[in-house]
Scaffold this motif. Sequence first.
Motif, PDB file in Angstrom:
ATOM      1  N   HIS A 167      -6.237   9.152  -7.271  1.00 39.00           N
ATOM      2  CA  HIS A 167      -6.751   8.261  -6.224  1.00 39.00           C
ATOM      3  C   HIS A 167      -7.893   7.415  -6.794  1.00 39.00           C
ATOM      4  CE1 HIS A 167      -4.355  10.563  -3.385  1.00 39.00           C
ATOM      5  NE2 HIS A 167      -4.871  11.652  -3.906  1.00 39.00           N
ATOM      6  N   LYS A 168      -7.684   6.105  -6.834  1.00 39.85           N
ATOM      7  CA  LYS A 168      -8.650   5.201  -7.462  1.00 39.85           C
ATOM      8  C   LYS A 168      -9.168   4.195  -6.436  1.00 39.85           C
ATOM      9  CE  LYS A 168      -8.038   3.910 -11.696  1.00 39.85           C
ATOM     10  NZ  LYS A 168      -7.557   3.247 -12.936  1.00 39.85           N
ATOM     11  N   CYS A 169     -10.483   3.956  -6.505  1.00 42.22           N
ATOM     12  CA  CYS A 169     -11.119   2.974  -5.632  1.00 42.22           C
ATOM     13  C   CYS A 169     -10.748   1.574  -6.113  1.00 42.22           C
ATOM     14  CB  CYS A 169     -12.634   3.174  -5.632  1.00 42.22           C
ATOM     15  SG  CYS A 169     -13.529   1.950  -4.652  1.00 42.22           S
ATOM     16  N   GLU A 170     -10.286   0.721  -5.210  1.00 41.20           N
ATOM     17  CA  GLU A 170      -9.864  -0.634  -5.562  1.00 41.20           C
ATOM     18  C   GLU A 170     -11.049  -1.550  -5.851  1.00 41.20           C
ATOM     19  OE1 GLU A 170      -7.602  -1.830  -2.225  1.00 41.20           O
ATOM     20  OE2 GLU A 170      -5.927  -0.440  -2.618  1.00 41.20           O
ATOM     21  N   ILE A 171     -12.248  -1.138  -5.410  1.00 46.76           N
ATOM     22  CA  ILE A 171     -13.427  -2.008  -5.568  1.00 46.76           C
ATOM     23  C   ILE A 171     -14.146  -1.739  -6.897  1.00 46.76           C
ATOM     24  CG2 ILE A 171     -15.640  -2.666  -4.551  1.00 46.76           C
ATOM     25  CD1 ILE A 171     -14.469  -1.855  -1.827  1.00 46.76           C
ATOM     26  N   CYS A 172     -14.470  -0.452  -7.150  1.00 45.33           N
ATOM     27  CA  CYS A 172     -15.235  -0.120  -8.365  1.00 45.33           C
ATOM     28  C   CYS A 172     -14.414   0.644  -9.388  1.00 45.33           C
ATOM     29  CB  CYS A 172     -16.474   0.681  -8.004  1.00 45.33           C
ATOM     30  SG  CYS A 172     -16.121   2.314  -7.281  1.00 45.33           S
ATOM     31  N   SER A 173     -13.124   0.896  -9.105  1.00 47.41           N
ATOM     32  CA  SER A 173     -12.190   1.579 -10.032  1.00 47.41           C
ATOM     33  C   SER A 173     -12.567   3.028 -10.305  1.00 47.41           C
ATOM     34  CB  SER A 173     -12.098   0.817 -11.360  1.00 47.41           C
ATOM     35  OG  SER A 173     -11.609  -0.494 -11.140  1.00 47.41           O
ATOM     36  N   LYS A 174     -13.467   3.594  -9.512  1.00 46.92           N
ATOM     37  CA  LYS A 174     -13.799   5.007  -9.677  1.00 46.92           C
ATOM     38  C   LYS A 174     -12.632   5.849  -9.172  1.00 46.92           C
ATOM     39  CE  LYS A 174     -17.575   8.294  -8.936  1.00 46.92           C
ATOM     40  NZ  LYS A 174     -18.888   8.523  -8.296  1.00 46.92           N
ATOM     41  N   SER A 175     -12.328   6.932  -9.907  1.00 45.99           N
ATOM     42  CA  SER A 175     -11.152   7.740  -9.580  1.00 45.99           C
ATOM     43  C   SER A 175     -11.553   9.078  -8.987  1.00 45.99           C
ATOM     44  CB  SER A 175     -10.295   7.963 -10.833  1.00 45.99           C
ATOM     45  OG  SER A 175      -9.853   6.723 -11.351  1.00 45.99           O
ATOM     46  N   PHE A 176     -10.650   9.639  -8.160  1.00 41.71           N
ATOM     47  CA  PHE A 176     -10.890  10.913  -7.494  1.00 41.71           C
ATOM     48  C   PHE A 176      -9.601  11.728  -7.501  1.00 41.71           C
ATOM     49  CE2 PHE A 176     -13.726   7.758  -5.782  1.00 41.71           C
ATOM     50  CZ  PHE A 176     -14.954   8.389  -5.745  1.00 41.71           C
ATOM     51  N   ARG A 186      -8.930  13.874  -5.075  1.00 41.89           N
ATOM     52  CA  ARG A 186      -8.540  14.070  -3.682  1.00 41.89           C
ATOM     53  C   ARG A 186      -8.610  12.759  -2.913  1.00 41.89           C
ATOM     54  NH1 ARG A 186     -12.544  18.736  -1.853  1.00 41.89           N
ATOM     55  NH2 ARG A 186     -13.273  19.117  -3.945  1.00 41.89           N
ATOM     56  N   LYS A 187      -7.666  12.592  -2.016  1.00 43.53           N
ATOM     57  CA  LYS A 187      -7.650  11.384  -1.191  1.00 43.53           C
ATOM     58  C   LYS A 187      -8.840  11.362  -0.233  1.00 43.53           C
ATOM     59  CE  LYS A 187      -4.657   8.682   1.858  1.00 43.53           C
ATOM     60  NZ  LYS A 187      -3.355   8.631   2.564  1.00 43.53           N
ATOM     61  N   SER A 188      -9.219  12.545   0.281  1.00 40.76           N
ATOM     62  CA  SER A 188     -10.357  12.620   1.206  1.00 40.76           C
ATOM     63  C   SER A 188     -11.655  12.187   0.520  1.00 40.76           C
ATOM     64  CB  SER A 188     -10.494  14.048   1.741  1.00 40.76           C
ATOM     65  OG  SER A 188     -10.677  14.976   0.676  1.00 40.76           O
ATOM     66  N   SER A 189     -11.803  12.536  -0.769  1.00 38.65           N
ATOM     67  CA  SER A 189     -13.003  12.125  -1.512  1.00 38.65           C
ATOM     68  C   SER A 189     -13.038  10.612  -1.691  1.00 38.65           C
ATOM     69  CB  SER A 189     -13.026  12.818  -2.883  1.00 38.65           C
ATOM     70  OG  SER A 189     -13.047  14.213  -2.744  1.00 38.65           O
ATOM     71  N   LEU A 190     -11.865  10.025  -1.902  1.00 36.84           N
ATOM     72  CA  LEU A 190     -11.794   8.565  -2.022  1.00 36.84           C
ATOM     73  C   LEU A 190     -12.183   7.886  -0.716  1.00 36.84           C
ATOM     74  CD1 LEU A 190     -11.019   5.946  -3.462  1.00 36.84           C
ATOM     75  CD2 LEU A 190      -8.634   6.384  -2.805  1.00 36.84           C
ATOM     76  N   GLU A 191     -11.694   8.433   0.423  1.00 39.07           N
ATOM     77  CA  GLU A 191     -12.021   7.840   1.718  1.00 39.07           C
ATOM     78  C   GLU A 191     -13.517   7.900   2.001  1.00 39.07           C
ATOM     79  OE1 GLU A 191      -9.959   6.170   3.557  1.00 39.07           O
ATOM     80  OE2 GLU A 191      -8.318   6.573   2.152  1.00 39.07           O
ATOM     81  N   LEU A 192     -14.145   9.035   1.627  1.00 38.25           N
ATOM     82  CA  LEU A 192     -15.596   9.145   1.795  1.00 38.25           C
ATOM     83  C   LEU A 192     -16.326   8.151   0.897  1.00 38.25           C
ATOM     84  CD1 LEU A 192     -16.084  13.018   1.935  1.00 38.25           C
ATOM     85  CD2 LEU A 192     -16.418  11.417   3.804  1.00 38.25           C
ATOM     86  N   HIS A 193     -15.819   7.986  -0.318  1.00 32.45           N
ATOM     87  CA  HIS A 193     -16.458   7.065  -1.262  1.00 32.45           C
ATOM     88  C   HIS A 193     -16.381   5.612  -0.778  1.00 32.45           C
ATOM     89  CE1 HIS A 193     -17.330   4.919  -5.000  1.00 32.45           C
ATOM     90  NE2 HIS A 193     -16.195   4.276  -4.832  1.00 32.45           N
ATOM     91  N   LYS A 194     -15.274   5.229  -0.179  1.00 36.18           N
ATOM     92  CA  LYS A 194     -15.084   3.848   0.268  1.00 36.18           C
ATOM     93  C   LYS A 194     -16.143   3.417   1.286  1.00 36.18           C
ATOM     94  CE  LYS A 194     -10.134   3.149  -0.506  1.00 36.18           C
ATOM     95  NZ  LYS A 194      -8.805   2.929   0.140  1.00 36.18           N
ATOM     96  N   LYS A 195     -16.692   4.374   2.026  1.00 31.04           N
ATOM     97  CA  LYS A 195     -17.707   4.046   3.025  1.00 31.04           C
ATOM     98  C   LYS A 195     -18.980   3.498   2.373  1.00 31.04           C
ATOM     99  CE  LYS A 195     -16.105   7.421   6.436  1.00 31.04           C
ATOM    100  NZ  LYS A 195     -16.452   8.614   7.245  1.00 31.04           N
ATOM    101  N   LEU A 196     -19.181   3.839   1.084  1.00 28.35           N
ATOM    102  CA  LEU A 196     -20.362   3.329   0.378  1.00 28.35           C
ATOM    103  C   LEU A 196     -20.299   1.817   0.237  1.00 28.35           C
ATOM    104  CD1 LEU A 196     -20.609   5.972  -2.494  1.00 28.35           C
ATOM    105  CD2 LEU A 196     -22.034   5.854  -0.465  1.00 28.35           C
ATOM    106  N   HIS A 197     -19.099   1.274   0.064  1.00 25.93           N
ATOM    107  CA  HIS A 197     -18.939  -0.164  -0.152  1.00 25.93           C
ATOM    108  C   HIS A 197     -19.056  -0.963   1.149  1.00 25.93           C
ATOM    109  CE1 HIS A 197     -17.893   0.568  -4.302  1.00 25.93           C
ATOM    110  NE2 HIS A 197     -16.892   1.363  -3.960  1.00 25.93           N
TER     111      HIS A 197
END
Length: 384
Positions: free
Chosen positions: A244-253, A255-266
């Motif tokens: 699971h990779k963030c489309e904005i900063c390309s950071k990878s995770f 777990r999908k849940s960790s990605l969803e939490l990370h997206k809130k930062l942007h």
Amino acid sequence: MECRLCLGPAPADSSVSIFGDPHPERLEQRIRTCCQIYVKRGDGLPDIVCISCKNNLELLISFRKACFRNNETSQVRLDDCLKIKTEEVLLEDIIWDDEPSLLTNHRKSSEICSKPSPSESELVLHTREKPFKCEICLKSFCHKSKLESHKKLHTELKPYKCDICVKSFFQKSSLKSHEKLHTGIRPHKCDTCLKTFIHKYELVLHLRSHTGEKPYQCEICLKTFSLNTYLRLHQKTHTGIISHKCEICSKSFSRKSSLELHKKLHTGIKPHKCETCLKSFIHKYELVLHLRSHTGEKPYQCDICLKSFAQKSNLRLHKKIHTGKKPHKCEICLKSFYRKYDVVLHLRFHMGEKPYKCEICLKSFTRKCSLMLHKTTHSGIKPH
């Protein structure tokens, strides 16, 4: 010339290069599997291991393979035993020479107390077979009804809707469980801390926080967990797959849940606000932890020195002090630390790095907490 694993002397004639091992299972892979150490080329650490550590790795790998192989053999034997069906001998096939009345009496009694034969679905449950497979995700199930229920996850259809909050569910049982939230009744109470719960399984899981019970164990690193979901999430760390990779900063995770939490930062949105100091947070759990700074609540207590902490992670770090072990060492001055993060902070003193800068006076600091403390001098608020 130090060994990467034991830090002992590893001269050229009695050492092996980690990245030059011709074995099909490369040495760095075996180190990651057995020791949970991720070795990378050019990371600045020793890239050799001594013969003794290499032999120990070979023994450990052989032992793990033997354990998995024996476990599979035992499982096959168990499955074979469960598949054995007891053959029923019909009374009509028995030749009765001199007691015909016994057959008649047995037939009458069998008509009264005979039990129905097990259904086909019950036999499948005992044989552990899962003949019904989802065509989309290839997940298998024992019963066709469970497969049909599972397929709703892919269609995103939620036919069961709550009349109060209009929330929808895939299954009727999930709706009934949800409706208990609106009643406000919490019938299940913990005898230790008197905390109440809506569902009985929530109480069972909560009791493990008092007993310390962790019944779910990882077969690779033997780490234990209180919930099966935690174990499944942990097992993904051994696969090394980061899907699971963030489309904005390309950071990878992983777990999908960790990605969803990370997206809130942007998004920059902080919907959870403290009513006391009006400070806002991105995640609700951050607000819960922050509120303890106002209430002074410290629910996590050390069993040895009885010191309390607001966060469970701080308690885990504190317990390392009682072990006396400082596994993390500075490569420059050889000073040892309990936490790896402390080494990172310590190295900034050697490198002169000060990444945290005050926006008002442009003064820089090595630690974020030092910057936050400094900012109070500009606001006129005295720190506690």
